[in-house]
Design a protein around this motif. Structure first.
Motif, PDB file in Angstrom:
ATOM      1  N   GLY A  24     -23.513  24.495 -18.916  1.00 40.36           N
ATOM      2  CA  GLY A  24     -23.329  25.885 -18.522  1.00 40.36           C
ATOM      3  C   GLY A  24     -24.194  26.811 -19.329  1.00 40.36           C
ATOM      4  N   ASN A  25     -23.643  27.992 -19.632  1.00 40.82           N
ATOM      5  CA  ASN A  25     -24.358  28.970 -20.441  1.00 40.82           C
ATOM      6  C   ASN A  25     -24.403  28.499 -21.893  1.00 40.82           C
ATOM      7  N   ILE A  26     -25.528  28.737 -22.569  1.00 40.03           N
ATOM      8  CA  ILE A  26     -25.716  28.276 -23.946  1.00 40.03           C
ATOM      9  C   ILE A  26     -25.004  29.239 -24.886  1.00 40.03           C
ATOM     10  N   PRO A  27     -24.026  28.754 -25.694  1.00 44.60           N
ATOM     11  CA  PRO A  27     -23.339  29.635 -26.644  1.00 44.60           C
ATOM     12  C   PRO A  27     -24.312  30.184 -27.684  1.00 44.60           C
ATOM     13  N   ASP A  28     -24.119  31.448 -28.068  1.00 52.28           N
ATOM     14  CA  ASP A  28     -24.900  32.115 -29.107  1.00 52.28           C
ATOM     15  C   ASP A  28     -26.398  32.118 -28.807  1.00 52.28           C
ATOM     16  N   LEU A  29     -26.763  32.164 -27.535  1.00 52.41           N
ATOM     17  CA  LEU A  29     -28.179  32.131 -27.194  1.00 52.41           C
ATOM     18  C   LEU A  29     -28.882  33.413 -27.607  1.00 52.41           C
ATOM     19  N   GLY A  30     -28.186  34.524 -27.571  1.00 47.29           N
ATOM     20  CA  GLY A  30     -28.843  35.792 -27.862  1.00 47.29           C
ATOM     21  C   GLY A  30     -29.455  35.833 -29.244  1.00 47.29           C
ATOM     22  N   SER A  31     -28.726  35.372 -30.257  1.00 42.51           N
ATOM     23  CA  SER A  31     -29.238  35.422 -31.629  1.00 42.51           C
ATOM     24  C   SER A  31     -30.216  34.297 -31.940  1.00 42.51           C
ATOM     25  N   GLN A  32     -30.211  33.202 -31.153  1.00 45.56           N
ATOM     26  CA  GLN A  32     -31.042  32.037 -31.438  1.00 45.56           C
ATOM     27  C   GLN A  32     -32.154  31.831 -30.398  1.00 45.56           C
ATOM     28  N   GLN A  33     -32.389  32.851 -29.594  1.00 45.26           N
ATOM     29  CA  GLN A  33     -33.326  32.676 -28.490  1.00 45.26           C
ATOM     30  C   GLN A  33     -34.751  32.383 -28.998  1.00 45.26           C
ATOM     31  N   LYS A  77     -35.677  31.109 -31.954  1.00 41.57           N
ATOM     32  CA  LYS A  77     -35.731  29.795 -32.589  1.00 41.57           C
ATOM     33  C   LYS A  77     -35.716  28.675 -31.548  1.00 41.57           C
ATOM     34  N   LEU A  78     -34.936  28.854 -30.485  1.00 41.31           N
ATOM     35  CA  LEU A  78     -34.880  27.836 -29.443  1.00 41.31           C
ATOM     36  C   LEU A  78     -36.230  27.735 -28.726  1.00 41.31           C
ATOM     37  N   ALA A  79     -36.851  28.876 -28.449  1.00 40.56           N
ATOM     38  CA  ALA A  79     -38.159  28.852 -27.791  1.00 40.56           C
ATOM     39  C   ALA A  79     -39.208  28.196 -28.685  1.00 40.56           C
ATOM     40  N   SER A  80     -39.172  28.459 -29.982  1.00 37.16           N
ATOM     41  CA  SER A  80     -40.104  27.831 -30.910  1.00 37.16           C
ATOM     42  C   SER A  80     -39.880  26.329 -30.991  1.00 37.16           C
ATOM     43  N   TRP A  81     -38.635  25.903 -30.996  1.00 33.71           N
ATOM     44  CA  TRP A  81     -38.319  24.463 -31.020  1.00 33.71           C
ATOM     45  C   TRP A  81     -38.845  23.769 -29.764  1.00 33.71           C
ATOM     46  N   LEU A  82     -38.726  24.450 -28.610  1.00 33.19           N
ATOM     47  CA  LEU A  82     -39.256  23.880 -27.372  1.00 33.19           C
ATOM     48  C   LEU A  82     -40.777  23.791 -27.413  1.00 33.19           C
ATOM     49  N   ASP A  83     -41.427  24.814 -27.906  1.00 35.00           N
ATOM     50  CA  ASP A  83     -42.883  24.817 -27.949  1.00 35.00           C
ATOM     51  C   ASP A  83     -43.440  23.694 -28.822  1.00 35.00           C
ATOM     52  N   LYS A  84     -42.670  23.274 -29.812  1.00 36.45           N
ATOM     53  CA  LYS A  84     -43.134  22.230 -30.725  1.00 36.45           C
ATOM     54  C   LYS A  84     -42.829  20.823 -30.227  1.00 36.45           C
ATOM     55  N   GLY A  85     -42.264  20.692 -29.025  1.00 33.99           N
ATOM     56  CA  GLY A  85     -42.035  19.359 -28.475  1.00 33.99           C
ATOM     57  C   GLY A  85     -40.586  19.001 -28.264  1.00 33.99           C
ATOM     58  N   GLY A  86     -39.670  19.930 -28.389  1.00 37.26           N
ATOM     59  CA  GLY A  86     -38.268  19.621 -28.177  1.00 37.26           C
ATOM     60  C   GLY A  86     -37.941  19.378 -26.711  1.00 37.26           C
ATOM     61  N   LEU A  87     -36.854  18.638 -26.458  1.00 45.23           N
ATOM     62  CA  LEU A  87     -36.401  18.329 -25.102  1.00 45.23           C
ATOM     63  C   LEU A  87     -35.008  18.919 -24.931  1.00 45.23           C
ATOM     64  N   LEU A  88     -34.888  19.910 -24.025  1.00 46.46           N
ATOM     65  CA  LEU A  88     -33.621  20.584 -23.745  1.00 46.46           C
ATOM     66  C   LEU A  88     -33.072  20.042 -22.430  1.00 46.46           C
ATOM     67  N   VAL A  89     -31.875  19.432 -22.489  1.00 47.98           N
ATOM     68  CA  VAL A  89     -31.214  18.884 -21.301  1.00 47.98           C
ATOM     69  C   VAL A  89     -29.973  19.730 -21.042  1.00 47.98           C
ATOM     70  N   ARG A  90     -29.884  20.319 -19.835  1.00 44.53           N
ATOM     71  CA  ARG A  90     -28.781  21.204 -19.489  1.00 44.53           C
ATOM     72  C   ARG A  90     -27.981  20.622 -18.330  1.00 44.53           C
TER      73      ARG A  90
END
Length: 952
Positions: free
Chosen positions: A376-385, A387-400
């Motif tokens: 569903g919706n990612i908890p606390d996404l507003g404050s970590q948006q 950092k999450l985008a930077s983690w993805l850019d470096k090769g992270g895999l996000l499964v929703r």
């Protein structure tokens, strides 16, 4: 040819034994090498006699030793074999079938030995050979087939054909081989025996082939020593567990307990682990548990067996082997019980293959996991948006995943645009029934996974039909709507399941397919090779294995791999396939079956072992014996020579002087203490000594009376004369003025160094000479600087100079003051036979011998005078060159050295520019080359006239 247990494969070469008595006579009749005795050179001729000595025959030991060397070489060429075995009838042709499938690699040296022994038998019995192999090869664009039968071949051609056979890392095709032989009636009619080089491992069609060929001709099976029981150990599986890994082994039934060693290697081939294990007697399968930390297990790229080189005994891990770190994002208030309930199926699917961590988004991003999973919706996404985008850019895999919430996930961090709300199948407000999964497309990483028919989808998130929706879809329902979508984000990737990870929307999380899907997703989060925008289902080959389990680059006949559920074949051999993180391992071991079932050969089959202990090839032993005898002969000759040198040194020390019979003169008498060696050559000893003395450069005068006195006897030659005879060099005339002599030495030293760097003339440092005391004949060029008030040359000095010029010497006379007049030269050098001089033309050879120049460059620009009529007897080379350009000053290497010797110059030294210094050096190089080589480049001066005469 056979003598008892000894057989010669090439008996005709035994005729070479007739050469042994011939060699005996030659060695016995040839004289020995004369012994050399070194004496002081001045004493060589005195007391020597000219008695003729008869040559002594070579010693008996040398004759016997060298005859034995020839005997060993002849026997080796005849190729003797002790206790030779015949594997098949010794008449008619032979059909040899070589099993070159995966099971042959571990025993391939024995297979090669068997093929060689068969060729030896065919050569001895004058038989032809037909050759067949059992492993298929590539044929055409996409097909495979057995290679065509070869033959009939001669033994030599058969050996070449056998050498080209190599084991292949896939199954044999005995059925195709049986059909191929059955279609060749000419082979069936020609053969008198059939040989199969193979082991006891069963394979489809193997027994049928044996039965069919047994009815045609005698059927012989040549086994390796172990017959496959000891070496046909297959790595059938390798799995991760919480404590390390589990290795599955399959093998034929073991007659005895066997010790093995498992070797794990990393990406660079380094050994990570050695683990000994024991295989129990009577077993066909063994499972070995190995405990190790997860980070060490992640580094394993291959696992093999020590001492067994086979593709079946090597297991490659691939990208999915590495244990990934998976972070599951939860709310901060959720407890352990709730977590285990909601994420039960997800935990069961991931825990065997990954390290799972639960936590908030902020905590998990701090741990930098390989994969993040959210519902569903990612908890606390507003404050970590950010950092999450930077983690993805470096090769992270996000499964929703979807959630039970009525609202859809946010549009941010989604692969597709979602429609508002959910889609229900089979609900009270819906006319549609639950949907099933459609087959995975060939562009999906899930391609090839079997889909159970009982998986149903009751609810899904519905995506907007964008124009790129097809490219982003990895899985879809039977009605074509997406179930799993994905999109790349720089080096990372986002994957969306349009259902929940629990069983309320579908029963997919409860199925084994869910586990298999995760097994395909986990390798995409490769920390070593981040994902890209393209995920390919047709995996190109990266590296493939040969039959011995050695990796190498794929050739163009290897095709891409779509799934790993099929046995390796020539188009898809075992190896690593994929790119962009899709390092998929295609292994041979998991597909090998039937090792627990021994083959049943026909009753009339003659089974033999490839390596018989009582058969010995003596050819190599004969060659080794000849080599040892040759070394012994060489050693004896070396020791004999050293002894002769020692004897000569001792005899030379014992020679003594005594008064001569003539009264006043003293002579040296040559009287060795031991008799002269009778093995001397028949030449006159006196003549030998004269030749030896001449080679040392000694001038010996042989007279019957005391030598007459001469002017030279009262002088002592300089040491430089002897050195000049051994090492060519330039010379300069001694003037008596120390400053000028030093300047001449510095200039000629600079010119010598320039010659060494630019030409092949490697001259020694220059020497100062005096014609009244030195021998001038050793110097190719003499530089003579003139000085005011120089001493007159004595009659003997003039005689020396005239003899030097008449015999081809060359003198460069330098007035050093621009005043160049031949009359002045004759006045200063009265008594020296100076030839008639003329100005050197611009096309003179001295200006063309190395560099192309137009004048004799030096410190000044005075003209150069040369012989007007050079002596044709001296190849037309000028013997005297006269000028006033102060060449020595212009050849000095550096200005500092020139200033040091500046007192010897009559003008300021600052007029020698770098350009003039370079041109002067070039003239000096031309001059020396002209003195050393003569006028060989004269033809090049007349090249235009020659070409005109030839009409070109």
């Amino acid at each position: 040819m056979t003598f008892g247990a000894l057989t010669f494969l090439y008996p005709v070469l035994l005729a070479g034994l007739l050469l042994v008595p011939v060699l005996w006579l030659i060695i016995r009749s040839a004289p020995r090498k004369p012994r050399r005795i070194h004496f002081p050179a001045a004493r060589l001729l005195l007391g020597a006699t000219n008695n003729r000595r008869n040559a002594e025959h070579a010693p008996l030991w040398q004759t016997i030793l060298r005859s034995a060397i020839l005997l060993c070489l002849i026997l080796a060429a005849a190729h003797p074999v002790l206790n030779k075995k015949n594997y098949a009838p010794d008449h008619g042709a032979l059909l040899v079938m070589v099993d070159n499938s995966w099971s042959s690699a571990a025993n391939w040296p024995q297979y090669q030995k068997g093929m060689k022994q068969i060729v030896n038998q065919a050569r001895l019995n004058n038989q032809s050979i037909f050759i067949a192999v059992t492993a298929p090869e590539t044929s055409g664009a996409n097909s495979t087939d057995l290679p065509a039968l070869q033959g009939p071949l001669s033994p030599h051609a058969s050996q070449n054909a056998f050498d080209r056979i190599q084991p292949r890392p896939w199954q044999p095709d005995y059925q195709a081989l049986d059909d191929m032989i059955s279609a060749r009636q000419d082979i069936i009619n020609a053969i008198s025996g059939t040989i199969l080089i193979s082991d006891d491992i069963t394979a489809p069609g193997k027994e049928t082939l044996a039965n069919d060929l047994s009815a045609v001709s005698p059927f012989i099976v040549l086994h390796p020593v172990a017959r496959g029981q000891e070496t046909a150990i297959v790595l059938a599986g390798l799995n991760r567990n919480r404590n390390g890994m589990t290795v599955d082994l399959t093998h034929p039934v073991l007659q005895n307990e066997k010790q093995i060693t498992l070797i794990a290697r990393g990406s660079r081939g380094q050994v990570i682990l050695r683990h000994p294990a024991t295989l129990e007697r009577g077993t066909t399968k063994n499972q070995i548990d190995i405990s190790m930390p997860g980070d060490i297990a992640n580094g394993i790229q291959t696992l093999g067996l020590a001492g067994i080189e086979s593709a079946a005994a090597l297991f490659q891990t691939g990208a999915k082997w590495q244990r990934r770190t998976v972070g599951i994002v939860v709310n901060s208030g959720e407890g352990p019980v709730l977590l285990s309930d909601r994420y039960f199926f997800l935990d069961r699917a991931l825990s065997p293959y990954a390290d799972i961590h639960y936590g908030t988004l902020a905590d998990l991003l701090e741990k930098n996991p390989d994969i993040l999973v959210t519902t569903g919706n990612i908890p606390d996404l507003g404050s970590q948006q950010i950092k999450l985008a930077s983690w993805l850019d470096k090769g992270g895999l996000l499964v929703r995943f979807a959630s039970d919430s009525a609202s859809s996930p946010e549009d941010r961090f989604l692969p597709v645009t979602l429609r508002l709300g959910n889609r229900d199948f089979g609900g009270s407000m819906s006319w549609e029934r639950p949907k099933h999964l459609a087959a995975f497309g060939d562009t999906s990483p899930f391609y090839g996974l079997p889909i159970p028919g009982d998986i149903t989808i009751n609810r899904q998130l519905l995506a907007e039909p964008d124009r790129d929706i097809v490219e982003k879809t990895w899985a879809r329902l039977s009605d074509g709507t997406p179930l799993v979508t994905s999109v790349a984000k720089n080096a990372g990737r986002i994957v969306l399941f349009h259902v929940t990870p629990w069983a309320d929307w579908s029963n997919l999380p409860m199925s084994g397919l869910f586990v298999q899907i995760w097994q395909r997703i986990l390798p995409l989060a490769s920390p070593d090779n981040p994902s890209s925008g393209t995920i390919q289902s047709l995996l190109p080959p990266q590296s493939i294995l040969d039959g011995f389990g050695q990796p190498h680059q794929p050739d163009p006949t290897i095709l891409g791999l779509q799934n790993t559920t099929e046995m390796p074949d020539p188009r898809h051999p075992p190896g690593i396939y994929g790119q962009n993180g899709q390092a998929v391992a295609h292994n041979l071991g998991p597909f090998i079956q039937g090792l627990d079932k021994p083959i049943r050969w026909p009753e009339q089959t003659d089974q033999k072992t490839l390596a018989d202990d009582d058969q010995l090839d003596l050819a190599a032993l004969c060659v080794f014996a000849a080599f040892c005898l040759f070394l012994l002969d060489t050693l004896i000759l070396i020791l004999t020579g050293m002894n002769n040198r020692f004897q000569g040194y001792r005899h030379g020390r014992k020679m003594r002087s005594r008064p001569s019979s003539s009264g006043g003169e003293t002579t040296i008498s040559l009287r060795p203490e031991t008799p002269a060696d009778k093995s001397s050559t028949p030449f006159n000893r006196l003549g030998m000594l004269v030749v030896l003395a001449g080679s040392l450069g000694l001038a010996l005068t042989i007279t019957g009376m005391a030598p007459q006195a001469s002017a030279q006897e009262n002088t002592s030659p300089r040491r430089d004369s002897f050195q000049a005879a051994l090492h060519p060099r330039l010379a300069y005339m001694e003037t008596g003025v120390a400053a000028i002599d030093r300047l001449s030495q510095a200039g000629l030293t600079g010119l010598t160094e320039t010659l060494r760097r630019r030409t092949a003339a490697d001259l020694a440092p220059p020497s100062m000479i005096n014609p009244q005391t030195d021998d001038l004949s050793f110097y190719p060029l003499i530089y003579w600087p003139l000085t005011e008030g120089q001493n007159d040359i004595s009659a003997y000095g003039r005689e020396q100079l005239n003899r030097y010029l008449a015999n081809g010497g060359m003198i460069l006379i330098d007035s050093r003051d621009r005043e160049v007049e031949p009359a002045r030269l004759r006045r200063l050098l009265a008594g020296v036979e100076i030839p008639t001089l003329t100005r050197a033309p611009t096309d003179h050879v001295v200006f063309r011998s190395f560099y192309l120049l137009d004048q004799a460059y030096g410190r000044f620009d005075a003209p150069l005078w040369v012989d007007a009529r050079p002596d044709p007897r001296l190849d037309g080379v000028a013997s005297v060159l006269f000028g006033g350009n102060d060449w020595a000053a212009s050849w000095v290497p550096t200005r500092l050295e020139l200033e040091r010797y500046g007192e010897a110059t009559s003008n300021p030294i600052d007029d020698i520019s770098p350009r003039r210094h370079e041109l002067a050096l070039r003239f000096g190089v031309n001059l020396v080359i002209y003195a050393l080589t003569g006028s060989y480049k004269g033809d090049q001066v007349h090249l235009p006239a020659i070409l005109e005469r030839l009409g070109r």
